[in-house]
Design a protein around this motif. Structure first.
Motif, PDB file in Angstrom:
ATOM      1  N   TYR A 290      -8.761  -2.877  -2.266  1.00  0.00           N
ATOM      2  CA  TYR A 290      -8.312  -1.931  -4.099  1.00  0.00           C
ATOM      3  C   TYR A 290      -8.110  -1.636  -3.914  1.00  0.00           C
ATOM      4  CZ  TYR A 290      -7.039  -1.200  -8.716  1.00  0.00           C
ATOM      5  OH  TYR A 290      -6.526  -0.754  -9.491  1.00  0.00           O
ATOM      6  N   ARG A 291      -8.587  -0.145  -3.200  1.00  0.00           N
ATOM      7  CA  ARG A 291      -7.863   1.235  -3.119  1.00  0.00           C
ATOM      8  C   ARG A 291      -6.440   1.545  -2.307  1.00  0.00           C
ATOM      9  NH1 ARG A 291      -9.543   4.810   0.702  1.00  0.00           N
ATOM     10  NH2 ARG A 291     -11.585   4.094   1.832  1.00  0.00           N
ATOM     11  N   HIS A 292      -6.610  -0.269  -1.242  1.00  0.00           N
ATOM     12  CA  HIS A 292      -5.410   0.557  -0.121  1.00  0.00           C
ATOM     13  C   HIS A 292      -3.852  -0.469  -0.851  1.00  0.00           C
ATOM     14  CE1 HIS A 292      -9.477   0.319   2.813  1.00  0.00           C
ATOM     15  NE2 HIS A 292      -8.175   1.481   3.069  1.00  0.00           N
ATOM     16  N   VAL A 293      -4.762  -1.024  -1.453  1.00  0.00           N
ATOM     17  CA  VAL A 293      -3.097  -2.121  -2.137  1.00  0.00           C
ATOM     18  C   VAL A 293      -2.817  -1.043  -3.376  1.00  0.00           C
ATOM     19  CG1 VAL A 293      -2.316  -3.619  -3.045  1.00  0.00           C
ATOM     20  CG2 VAL A 293      -4.535  -4.444  -1.625  1.00  0.00           C
ATOM     21  N   ALA A 294      -4.069  -0.533  -4.053  1.00  0.00           N
ATOM     22  CA  ALA A 294      -3.995   0.618  -5.288  1.00  0.00           C
ATOM     23  C   ALA A 294      -2.347   2.143  -4.145  1.00  0.00           C
ATOM     24  CB  ALA A 294      -4.567   0.894  -5.744  1.00  0.00           C
ATOM     25  N   ALA A 295      -3.323   2.490  -3.381  1.00  0.00           N
ATOM     26  CA  ALA A 295      -2.404   3.383  -3.046  1.00  0.00           C
ATOM     27  C   ALA A 295      -0.876   3.098  -2.745  1.00  0.00           C
ATOM     28  CB  ALA A 295      -3.194   3.904  -1.742  1.00  0.00           C
ATOM     29  N   LEU A 296      -0.821   2.076  -1.817  1.00  0.00           N
ATOM     30  CA  LEU A 296       0.538   1.392  -1.338  1.00  0.00           C
ATOM     31  C   LEU A 296       1.470   1.147  -3.194  1.00  0.00           C
ATOM     32  CD1 LEU A 296      -0.194  -1.362   1.359  1.00  0.00           C
ATOM     33  CD2 LEU A 296       0.910   0.704   1.301  1.00  0.00           C
ATOM     34  N   ASP A 297       0.615   0.502  -3.960  1.00  0.00           N
ATOM     35  CA  ASP A 297       1.466   0.221  -4.898  1.00  0.00           C
ATOM     36  C   ASP A 297       2.335   1.605  -5.595  1.00  0.00           C
ATOM     37  OD1 ASP A 297       1.909  -2.283  -7.015  1.00  0.00           O
ATOM     38  OD2 ASP A 297       1.028  -0.083  -8.493  1.00  0.00           O
ATOM     39  N   ALA A 298       0.844   2.591  -5.234  1.00  0.00           N
ATOM     40  CA  ALA A 298       1.115   3.749  -6.165  1.00  0.00           C
ATOM     41  C   ALA A 298       2.645   4.594  -5.703  1.00  0.00           C
ATOM     42  CB  ALA A 298      -0.257   5.134  -5.996  1.00  0.00           C
ATOM     43  N   LEU A 299       3.305   3.492  -4.263  1.00  0.00           N
ATOM     44  CA  LEU A 299       3.909   4.624  -3.964  1.00  0.00           C
ATOM     45  C   LEU A 299       5.670   4.148  -4.637  1.00  0.00           C
ATOM     46  CD1 LEU A 299       3.232   3.946   0.166  1.00  0.00           C
ATOM     47  CD2 LEU A 299       3.560   6.483  -1.078  1.00  0.00           C
ATOM     48  N   VAL A 300       4.866   2.501  -5.053  1.00  0.00           N
ATOM     49  CA  VAL A 300       6.441   1.932  -5.695  1.00  0.00           C
ATOM     50  C   VAL A 300       5.945   2.899  -7.114  1.00  0.00           C
ATOM     51  CG1 VAL A 300       6.358  -0.076  -6.439  1.00  0.00           C
ATOM     52  CG2 VAL A 300       6.079   0.629  -4.789  1.00  0.00           C
ATOM     53  N   THR A 301       5.557   2.545  -7.947  1.00  0.00           N
ATOM     54  CA  THR A 301       5.404   2.482  -9.132  1.00  0.00           C
ATOM     55  C   THR A 301       5.401   4.151  -9.710  1.00  0.00           C
ATOM     56  OG1 THR A 301       2.776   2.246  -8.714  1.00  0.00           O
ATOM     57  CG2 THR A 301       4.524   0.195  -9.993  1.00  0.00           C
ATOM     58  N   ASP A 302       4.315   4.664  -8.950  1.00  0.00           N
ATOM     59  CA  ASP A 302       4.090   6.076  -9.115  1.00  0.00           C
ATOM     60  C   ASP A 302       4.527   7.519  -7.954  1.00  0.00           C
ATOM     61  OD1 ASP A 302       2.848   7.572 -10.962  1.00  0.00           O
ATOM     62  OD2 ASP A 302       1.019   8.301  -9.966  1.00  0.00           O
ATOM     63  N   TRP A 303       5.342   7.559  -8.244  1.00  0.00           N
ATOM     64  CA  TRP A 303       6.236   7.756  -6.975  1.00  0.00           C
ATOM     65  C   TRP A 303       6.443   9.615  -7.438  1.00  0.00           C
ATOM     66  CZ3 TRP A 303       6.516   9.035  -1.980  1.00  0.00           C
ATOM     67  CH2 TRP A 303       7.626  10.015  -1.308  1.00  0.00           C
ATOM     68  N   HIS A 304       5.922  10.583  -6.342  1.00  0.00           N
ATOM     69  CA  HIS A 304       5.558  12.075  -7.286  1.00  0.00           C
ATOM     70  C   HIS A 304       6.175  12.510  -6.023  1.00  0.00           C
ATOM     71  CE1 HIS A 304       1.966  10.887  -7.912  1.00  0.00           C
ATOM     72  NE2 HIS A 304       1.335  11.739  -6.752  1.00  0.00           N
ATOM     73  N   GLY A 305       6.581  11.635  -4.454  1.00  0.00           N
ATOM     74  CA  GLY A 305       6.765  12.682  -3.458  1.00  0.00           C
ATOM     75  C   GLY A 305       5.192  13.443  -2.452  1.00  0.00           C
ATOM     76  N   GLN A 306       4.636  12.241  -2.799  1.00  0.00           N
ATOM     77  CA  GLN A 306       3.162  11.667  -1.829  1.00  0.00           C
ATOM     78  C   GLN A 306       3.258  11.206  -0.200  1.00  0.00           C
ATOM     79  OE1 GLN A 306       4.208   9.935  -4.605  1.00  0.00           O
ATOM     80  NE2 GLN A 306       2.479   8.005  -4.745  1.00  0.00           N
ATOM     81  N   GLY A 307       2.234  12.096   0.278  1.00  0.00           N
ATOM     82  CA  GLY A 307       2.555  11.310   1.812  1.00  0.00           C
ATOM     83  C   GLY A 307       2.273   9.531   1.771  1.00  0.00           C
ATOM     84  N   PRO A 308       1.908  10.366   3.038  1.00  0.00           N
ATOM     85  CA  PRO A 308       1.997   8.378   3.611  1.00  0.00           C
ATOM     86  C   PRO A 308       0.174   7.625   2.811  1.00  0.00           C
ATOM     87  CG  PRO A 308       1.725   9.245   5.503  1.00  0.00           C
ATOM     88  CD  PRO A 308       2.310  10.504   4.459  1.00  0.00           C
ATOM     89  N   ALA A 309       0.170   6.197   2.841  1.00  0.00           N
ATOM     90  CA  ALA A 309      -1.041   5.902   2.183  1.00  0.00           C
ATOM     91  C   ALA A 309      -1.411   4.967   3.971  1.00  0.00           C
ATOM     92  CB  ALA A 309      -0.537   4.668   1.078  1.00  0.00           C
ATOM     93  N   ASP A 310      -2.850   5.596   3.888  1.00  0.00           N
ATOM     94  CA  ASP A 310      -3.735   5.179   5.096  1.00  0.00           C
ATOM     95  C   ASP A 310      -4.248   3.592   4.737  1.00  0.00           C
ATOM     96  OD1 ASP A 310      -3.625   7.748   7.015  1.00  0.00           O
ATOM     97  OD2 ASP A 310      -4.273   8.762   5.193  1.00  0.00           O
ATOM     98  N   LEU A 311      -3.689   2.781   5.706  1.00  0.00           N
ATOM     99  CA  LEU A 311      -4.892   1.738   5.723  1.00  0.00           C
ATOM    100  C   LEU A 311      -5.777   2.084   6.775  1.00  0.00           C
ATOM    101  CD1 LEU A 311      -1.456  -0.493   4.915  1.00  0.00           C
ATOM    102  CD2 LEU A 311      -3.280   0.847   2.997  1.00  0.00           C
ATOM    103  N   PRO A 312      -7.207   0.622   7.051  1.00  0.00           N
ATOM    104  CA  PRO A 312      -7.727   0.759   7.672  1.00  0.00           C
ATOM    105  C   PRO A 312      -7.324   0.047   9.028  1.00  0.00           C
ATOM    106  CG  PRO A 312      -8.351  -1.516   6.116  1.00  0.00           C
ATOM    107  CD  PRO A 312      -7.221  -0.134   5.485  1.00  0.00           C
ATOM    108  N   GLY A 313      -7.917   0.846  10.277  1.00  0.00           N
ATOM    109  CA  GLY A 313      -6.812   0.029  11.203  1.00  0.00           C
ATOM    110  C   GLY A 313      -6.158   1.288  11.406  1.00  0.00           C
ATOM    111  N   GLY A 314      -5.987   1.601  11.339  1.00  0.00           N
ATOM    112  CA  GLY A 314      -4.914   2.923  11.849  1.00  0.00           C
ATOM    113  C   GLY A 314      -3.127   3.169  10.667  1.00  0.00           C
ATOM    114  N   VAL A 315      -3.064   2.170  10.229  1.00  0.00           N
ATOM    115  CA  VAL A 315      -1.819   1.562   9.998  1.00  0.00           C
ATOM    116  C   VAL A 315      -1.563   3.135   8.531  1.00  0.00           C
ATOM    117  CG1 VAL A 315      -0.857   0.440   8.580  1.00  0.00           C
ATOM    118  CG2 VAL A 315      -2.737  -0.526  10.072  1.00  0.00           C
ATOM    119  N   ARG A 316      -0.668   3.308   8.896  1.00  0.00           N
ATOM    120  CA  ARG A 316       0.686   4.440   7.985  1.00  0.00           C
ATOM    121  C   ARG A 316       1.238   3.768   7.515  1.00  0.00           C
ATOM    122  NH1 ARG A 316      -0.051  10.187   8.960  1.00  0.00           N
ATOM    123  NH2 ARG A 316      -1.316  11.014   7.215  1.00  0.00           N
ATOM    124  N   VAL A 317       1.340   3.736   5.897  1.00  0.00           N
ATOM    125  CA  VAL A 317       2.697   3.342   5.017  1.00  0.00           C
ATOM    126  C   VAL A 317       3.723   4.903   3.793  1.00  0.00           C
ATOM    127  CG1 VAL A 317       3.915   1.842   3.733  1.00  0.00           C
ATOM    128  CG2 VAL A 317       2.570   1.181   4.856  1.00  0.00           C
TER     129      VAL A 317
END
Length: 330
Positions: A290-317
Motif C-alpha cells: 500500500y505504501r508504494h502505491v500511495a507514494a505513486l498516488d501522491a505524485l498525482v494528487t499531492d504534487w509539490h516537487g518531491q523526488g521519485p517514488a521508490d518501488l521494490p525491485g529497484g524501480v523508481r518513478v
C-alpha cells in the motif's frame, strides 16, 4: 442400498462441479498432504474423475520440515494406489533459504512443485483441499494486516498456476464435513503439528481467534467471512476491469502515464491502475504494498516537487510536468 453419507455426497458434488467443463486430454492432479481436507478431496476425486472420463493423479509434497516426512509422503502415495489412483507422484522440496516466513516459504515451494508436475504431465488442472474454514481464516489474517480488498477477497476458487488452472473445489465445504467424510470412509488423516503450533499466525487464528468469534457471534460467522470473500472478489473483478481500461486511456504517447487522466479517476480505480503499472515496470509483486502505491498516488494528487517514488525491485518513478515516468537506471 444404503444412502450415501451427506458429507461424502457434498464433497463429490463439489468435485464434479470443478471437473465439469475442463478441457480433455491430460490428467487432473490432486494435491494431498494426508490431512483430513486433502484426503477427503482425493477420495472424492478418485471416485468422480473416472466417471467423467478423466484420469486422477495424486501428488504429495514432502517439505522435509519434520522427522519422518519422507515416510509419511510414501504412506500417502501407497494409500492413493490402493484406492485406485493410476499414478502417484512424491516431490521433495527445499524450503530453507526462500524469502518470507516459514509458512510463505513452504507455500511457495509447494506451488512450484505442483506447477512442475503439472507441466511434466500436461495436466488440465490441479486441485487443492482448501475449505470454507481456511477461507475464513484467510479473511481474518487479511483484516489483521490491513490488506484491503485484494486480501479480503481471500483465496479464489480458480486461478492460474503457471498456465494450469489451480482449483479449490472445497471452498464451500466446511472442515467438519471433510473430517466427517474421512470418518465415514474409514480414513485416518494425518494431524500436521504445524497446524497447532502457536508460532504460526494462522495456527493462532485457527485455535483461538476463530473459535472466540464463533462463541461470541454464533456458528454462522465462518460462513459469513467466507461469503464476504466471495462478495469482495466480485467487486474486485469489476474494479480490475475498469482499471485495465483506465490504464490504457492514461498511457502517454511518449511513455509513462498522463497525470490529468490519472487525476480524473476515482481513488479506488486510480490505485489499481498504479498497482498494475508498477508491476509492469518490474516492481516485485510480493513486496509491492500500500505504501508504494500511495507514494505513486501522491505524485498525482499531492504534487509539490518531491523526488521519485521508490518501488521494490529497484524501480523508481518520477513526475515530470504532467507525466509519470520510470527513472532510467544510472
Amino acid at each position: 442400498m444404503a444412502a450415501l453419507a451427506p458429507p461424502v455426497a457434498a464433497i463429490r458434488v463439489a468435485v464434479r462441479r470443478a471437473l465439469t467443463g475442463l478441457p480433455s486430454g491430460g490428467p487432473v492432479l490432486v494435491a494431498c498432504s494426508g490431512g483430513a481436507d486433502s484426503l477427503a478431496l482425493a477420495a472424492a476425486t478418485v471416485f468422480v474423475a473416472p466417471r467423467l472420463g478423466r484420469t486422477p493423479v495424486l501428488v504429495t509434497v514432502d517439505h522435509g520440515l519434520q522427522d519422518g516426512s519422507a515416510e509419511r509422503a510414501a504412506t500417502v502415495a501407497n494409500w492413493a494406489r490402493e484406492v485406485g489412483f493410476p499414478s502417484t507422484t512424491v516431490v521433495r522440496v527445499e524450503v530453507a533459504g526462500r524469502p518470507g516466513g516459514p509458512e510463505a516459504a513452504a507455500r511457495e515451494a509447494r506451488y512450484q512443485a505442483l506447477a512442475e508436475v503439472a507441466r511434466q504431465q500436461n495436466a488440465v488442472a490441479v486441485l487443492t483441499g482448501h475449505t470454507r474454514d481456511d477461507q475464513a481464516e484467510t479473511v481474518l489474517l487479511a483484516l489483521a494486516r490491513g490488506a484491503g480488498p485484494r486480501g479480503l477477497a481471500g483465496m479464489p476458487v480458480s486461478r492460474e498456476l503457471d498456465g494450469v488452472p489451480l482449483l479449490r473445489p472445497l471452498l464451500e465445504i466446511g472442515r467438519a464435513q471433510t473430517r466427517a467424510a474421512c470418518a465415514v470412509l474409514g480414513l485416518s488423516p494425518w494431524q500436521d503439528p504445524h497446524n497447532i503450533d502457536p508460532s504460526y499466525a494462522r495456527s493462532r487464528v485457527r485455535a483461538d481467534v476463530l473459535p472466540a468469534l464463533v462463541r461470541a457471534l454464533g456458528p454462522g460467522v465462518v460462513d459469513n467471512l467466507a461469503r464476504t470473500a466471495r462478495l469482495v472478489a466480485a467487486d474486485n473483478a469489476a474494479l480490475d476491469e475498469l482499471a485495465e481500461s483506465a490504464l490504457a486511456a492514461a498511457r502517454h504517447p511518449e511513455g509513462g502515464l498522463g497525470v490529468p487522466e490519472l487525476a480524473d479517476l476515482a481513488p479506488a480505480v486510480r490505485g489499481r491502475v498504479l498497482h498494475i503499472w508498477a508491476r509492469e515496470l518490474g516492481a516485485l509483486p510480493g513486496a509491492l504494498s500500500y505504501r508504494h502505491v500511495a507514494a505513486l498516488d501522491a505524485l498525482v494528487t499531492d504534487w509539490h516537487g518531491q523526488g521519485p517514488a521508490d518501488l521494490p525491485g529497484g524501480v523508481r518513478v518520477l513526475r515530470r510536468a504532467d507525466r509519470l515516468s520510470p527513472v532510467s537506471p544510472g
